[in-house]
Design a protein around this motif. Sequence first.
Motif, PDB file in Angstrom:
ATOM      1  N   UNK A 168       0.838  -1.207   0.000  1.00  0.00           N
ATOM      2  CA  UNK A 168       0.000   0.000   0.000  1.00  0.00           C
ATOM      3  C   UNK A 168       0.876   1.262   0.000  1.00  0.00           C
ATOM      4  N   UNK A 169       1.929   1.263   0.808  1.00  0.00           N
ATOM      5  CA  UNK A 169       2.838   2.423   0.829  1.00  0.00           C
ATOM      6  C   UNK A 169       3.440   2.660  -0.558  1.00  0.00           C
ATOM      7  N   UNK A 170       3.821   1.579  -1.225  1.00  0.00           N
ATOM      8  CA  UNK A 170       4.376   1.694  -2.577  1.00  0.00           C
ATOM      9  C   UNK A 170       3.329   2.241  -3.549  1.00  0.00           C
ATOM     10  N   UNK A 171       2.079   1.780  -3.409  1.00  0.00           N
ATOM     11  CA  UNK A 171       1.004   2.245  -4.298  1.00  0.00           C
ATOM     12  C   UNK A 171       0.701   3.728  -4.052  1.00  0.00           C
ATOM     13  N   UNK A 172       0.664   4.124  -2.784  1.00  0.00           N
ATOM     14  CA  UNK A 172       0.374   5.531  -2.451  1.00  0.00           C
ATOM     15  C   UNK A 172       1.420   6.479  -3.029  1.00  0.00           C
ATOM     16  N   UNK A 173       2.688   6.070  -2.939  1.00  0.00           N
ATOM     17  CA  UNK A 173       3.776   6.941  -3.395  1.00  0.00           C
ATOM     18  C   UNK A 173       4.102   6.746  -4.871  1.00  0.00           C
TER      19      UNK A 173
END
Length: 197
Positions: free
Chosen positions: A39-44
């Motif tokens: 999720x962190x990778x998708x958000x950024x």
Amino acid sequence: MFARRAEFMLGVVSLETLPDEGPAEVAFAGRSNVGKSTLLNALTGQNGLARASNTPGRTREINYFDLESVIRLVDLPGYGYAKAPRKDVEQWTKLTRDFLRGRSVLRRVCVLVDSRHGLKQADHEVMDLLDEAAVNYQIVLTKTDKVKPTALEKLIEATAQQIVKRPAAHPVVRATSSEKGEGIAELRADLAALAAL
């Protein structure tokens, strides 16, 4: 805001090594294997930013990611399961509790919940802690591409009902799929609003 470059800042293993308080911080908490790194990778929009692992409980420290000093994203150790000695698990748990209680720039904790399983006992315990510490938090359902749309609707409704009386809970439950990109723009908007506070 999320068009800005995110960079790994540091991994924290004790309160003494926490960075000085600066920009607004948003933390991500969840059971091991809930999809926090993804999720962190998708958000950024940066695939290799947070390392996803097939081994539950791999995040053993508080990992900081800085978005050009506008906001910091904080990846907390997974809870509920970890292939690690009990002493280590207790140490991470204490570090996380102390962090949650004492961080004045912490604007929100996103509590990630696997949409295939819904809220579990460990999630309720974390929400109890956040309510007690008066830290605002929001439920973010992950892996929504793995459940049928009708089941997801019911889950969102049931989850919202379970948090309605919790004092520190944000009323909006976000449903996301990092794989399909669903709900990512909405969650980004929620977090960007926090950075502006």
